[in-house]
Write a protein that holds these residues in place. Structure first.
Motif, mmCIF file in Angstrom:
data_model
loop_
_atom_site.group_PDB
_atom_site.id
_atom_site.type_symbol
_atom_site.label_atom_id
_atom_site.label_comp_id
_atom_site.label_asym_id
_atom_site.label_seq_id
_atom_site.Cartn_x
_atom_site.Cartn_y
_atom_site.Cartn_z
ATOM 1 N N GLU A 47 0.810 -1.222 0.000
ATOM 2 C CA GLU A 47 0.000 0.000 0.000
ATOM 3 C C GLU A 47 0.841 1.269 0.000
ATOM 4 O OE1 GLU A 47 -3.319 0.423 -0.217
ATOM 5 O OE2 GLU A 47 -3.465 -1.726 -0.591
ATOM 6 N N LYS A 48 1.990 1.236 0.662
ATOM 7 C CA LYS A 48 2.729 2.479 0.901
ATOM 8 C C LYS A 48 4.141 2.484 0.328
ATOM 9 C CE LYS A 48 0.173 2.979 5.231
ATOM 10 N NZ LYS A 48 0.275 3.015 6.699
ATOM 11 N N GLY A 49 4.595 1.337 -0.192
ATOM 12 C CA GLY A 49 5.963 1.276 -0.684
ATOM 13 C C GLY A 49 6.954 1.202 0.465
ATOM 14 N N LEU A 50 8.199 0.987 0.137
ATOM 15 C CA LEU A 50 9.229 0.858 1.170
ATOM 16 C C LEU A 50 9.367 2.139 1.972
ATOM 17 C CD1 LEU A 50 11.564 -0.600 2.560
ATOM 18 C CD2 LEU A 50 13.044 0.114 0.671
ATOM 19 N N ASP A 51 9.407 3.282 1.297
ATOM 20 C CA ASP A 51 9.629 4.543 1.993
ATOM 21 C C ASP A 51 8.447 4.924 2.870
ATOM 22 O OD1 ASP A 51 12.111 4.790 0.792
ATOM 23 O OD2 ASP A 51 11.351 5.987 -0.886
ATOM 24 N N GLY A 52 7.238 4.652 2.417
ATOM 25 C CA GLY A 52 6.066 5.067 3.167
ATOM 26 C C GLY A 52 5.658 4.120 4.282
ATOM 27 N N ALA A 53 6.100 2.868 4.212
ATOM 28 C CA ALA A 53 5.715 1.881 5.232
ATOM 29 C C ALA A 53 6.312 2.256 6.583
ATOM 30 C CB ALA A 53 6.199 0.494 4.821
ATOM 31 N N ARG A 54 5.577 1.926 7.646
ATOM 32 C CA ARG A 54 6.006 2.265 8.994
ATOM 33 C C ARG A 54 6.082 1.004 9.851
ATOM 34 N NH1 ARG A 54 7.605 5.788 6.744
ATOM 35 N NH2 ARG A 54 7.083 8.013 6.796
ATOM 36 N N ILE A 55 7.247 0.783 10.433
ATOM 37 C CA ILE A 55 7.438 -0.365 11.307
ATOM 38 C C ILE A 55 6.522 -0.270 12.522
ATOM 39 C CG2 ILE A 55 9.070 -1.567 12.815
ATOM 40 C CD1 ILE A 55 9.560 -2.143 9.918
ATOM 41 N N ASP A 56 6.273 0.950 13.008
ATOM 42 C CA ASP A 56 5.362 1.140 14.137
ATOM 43 C C ASP A 56 3.992 0.536 13.852
ATOM 44 O OD1 ASP A 56 7.126 2.461 15.782
ATOM 45 O OD2 ASP A 56 6.588 4.451 15.049
ATOM 46 N N GLU A 57 3.483 0.755 12.652
ATOM 47 C CA GLU A 57 2.160 0.269 12.293
ATOM 48 C C GLU A 57 2.148 -1.247 12.149
ATOM 49 O OE1 GLU A 57 0.245 2.402 9.151
ATOM 50 O OE2 GLU A 57 1.025 4.338 9.832
ATOM 51 N N ILE A 58 3.230 -1.802 11.599
ATOM 52 C CA ILE A 58 3.340 -3.258 11.482
ATOM 53 C C ILE A 58 3.402 -3.888 12.867
ATOM 54 C CG2 ILE A 58 4.776 -5.157 10.638
ATOM 55 C CD1 ILE A 58 5.685 -3.244 8.366
ATOM 56 N N ALA A 59 4.161 -3.275 13.757
ATOM 57 C CA ALA A 59 4.271 -3.786 15.128
ATOM 58 C C ALA A 59 2.920 -3.758 15.832
ATOM 59 C CB ALA A 59 5.300 -2.980 15.907
ATOM 60 N N ALA A 60 2.185 -2.656 15.683
ATOM 61 C CA ALA A 60 0.885 -2.532 16.342
ATOM 62 C C ALA A 60 -0.107 -3.560 15.798
ATOM 63 C CB ALA A 60 0.341 -1.116 16.153
ATOM 64 N N ALA A 61 -0.091 -3.745 14.470
ATOM 65 C CA ALA A 61 -1.043 -4.668 13.841
ATOM 66 C C ALA A 61 -0.744 -6.124 14.190
ATOM 67 C CB ALA A 61 -1.030 -4.481 12.328
ATOM 68 N N THR A 62 0.500 -6.423 14.524
ATOM 69 C CA THR A 62 0.880 -7.801 14.843
ATOM 70 C C THR A 62 1.042 -8.029 16.343
ATOM 71 O OG1 THR A 62 3.222 -7.204 14.513
ATOM 72 C CG2 THR A 62 2.057 -8.176 12.644
ATOM 73 N N GLN A 63 0.771 -6.972 17.130
ATOM 74 C CA GLN A 63 0.894 -7.063 18.591
ATOM 75 C C GLN A 63 2.293 -7.520 18.996
ATOM 76 O OE1 GLN A 63 -2.351 -9.541 19.926
ATOM 77 N NE2 GLN A 63 -3.868 -7.942 19.600
ATOM 78 N N THR A 64 3.262 -6.999 18.263
ATOM 79 C CA THR A 64 4.656 -7.242 18.611
ATOM 80 C C THR A 64 5.292 -5.890 18.917
ATOM 81 O OG1 THR A 64 5.284 -7.159 16.270
ATOM 82 C CG2 THR A 64 4.846 -9.329 17.203
ATOM 83 N N SER A 65 6.585 -5.789 18.831
ATOM 84 C CA SER A 65 7.290 -4.536 19.075
ATOM 85 C C SER A 65 8.274 -4.277 17.946
ATOM 86 C CB SER A 65 8.048 -4.600 20.405
ATOM 87 O OG SER A 65 9.066 -5.595 20.338
ATOM 88 N N LYS A 66 8.648 -3.027 17.780
ATOM 89 C CA LYS A 66 9.666 -2.690 16.781
ATOM 90 C C LYS A 66 10.950 -3.466 17.075
ATOM 91 C CE LYS A 66 10.345 1.567 15.576
ATOM 92 N NZ LYS A 66 10.573 3.041 15.637
ATOM 93 N N ARG A 67 11.261 -3.580 18.356
ATOM 94 C CA ARG A 67 12.490 -4.273 18.734
ATOM 95 C C ARG A 67 12.463 -5.725 18.260
ATOM 96 N NH1 ARG A 67 14.942 -4.778 24.909
ATOM 97 N NH2 ARG A 67 16.779 -6.016 24.363
ATOM 98 N N MET A 68 11.298 -6.387 18.395
ATOM 99 C CA MET A 68 11.199 -7.774 17.960
ATOM 100 C C MET A 68 11.323 -7.882 16.446
ATOM 101 S SD MET A 68 8.244 -10.634 18.721
ATOM 102 C CE MET A 68 8.739 -10.756 20.446
#
Length: 229
Positions: A47-68
């Motif tokens: 949806e957002k490409g590499l530059d637009g994608a946000r690790i924060d949003e992926i972490a929230a959606a997967t109930q994990t953490s950026k660190r993980m």
């Protein structure tokens, strides 16, 4: 992808499951955690490409953490490459289940085209991801240690069915397997990649079942007639 990322993946995969019959959690089931991250990340990158994608949003959606996520994949770029590899692997593994060698050459070619069409039609995130990587001029795919090999069986399957068709006299001589693969991919890819603009211009909804079915058969006939000569 660097050696550190590969080492982390191996270490994660080697961790033991929960004992005493307790339900395995995300924390100690790295394979499930990574699969979930890859699934969500596919949509985010598509949806957002590499530059637009946000690790924060992926972490929230997967109930994990950026660190993980960084632990498993090293970086956002490492995750992006892992998503590319997983997407190609999933397609090729499903393609292998078609058992094209069990079919007569023309039937095998038909099944391959139909599968490719159906896969792309149902996998718009995959199409968008490939488009995004082409916008990057294949920069990240060039770093993959597996994508090239993942695609070898696809060409081998085409070479086999074409050789059988040539020997049976139903296919013409002079068809290159990679070129045939490119033709099938191009026709099926365009059907998804350009359906919004093409559909708006010509007032035709390519997601409508009857329209999609007609387009599918048109592509099958185009490829068959090209090979039959």
């Amino acid at each position: 992808m660097n050696q550190t990322v590969h080492s982390r993946r191996r270490a994660a995969s080697a961790r033991p499951a929960a004992k005493d019959g307790k339900e395995t959690s995300r924390t100690n089931d790295p394979a499930r955690t990574m699969a979930n991250i890859l699934d969500v990340a596919l949509t985010e990158f598509a949806e957002k490409g590499l530059d637009g994608a946000r690790i924060d949003e992926i972490a929230a959606a997967t109930q994990t953490s950026k660190r993980m996520i960084y632990y498993y994949f090293g970086s956002k770029e490492g995750l992006y490459l892992a998503v590319l590899e997983a997407s190609y692997r999933a397609m090729r593994e499903t393609e292998a289940d078609l058992h094209l060698g069990d079919l007569a050459p023309e039937a095998a070619l038909r099944r391959l085209v139909e599968f490719t069409f159906d896969h792309h039609l149902a996998s718009e995130p995959y199409i968008r991801l490939v488009m995004a990587e082409n916008m990057q001029r294949g920069h990240y795919m060039a770093q993959s240690q597996s994508i090239e090999q993942l695609n070898v069986p696809a060409i081998s399957a085409i070479e086999d069915l074409y050789a059988r068709g040539l020997a049976a006299g139903v296919f013409r001589a002079g068809v290159d397997a990679i070129d045939l693969h490119a033709t099938i991919s191009a026709l099926c890819f365009f059907n998804v990649a350009n359906r919004h603009t093409f559909g708006l211009i010509f007032k035709r909804d390519y997601t409508e079942p009857a329209v999609a079915a007609a387009r599918r058969e048109s592509i099958v006939q185009t490829v068959l007639r090209f090979v039959q000569g």
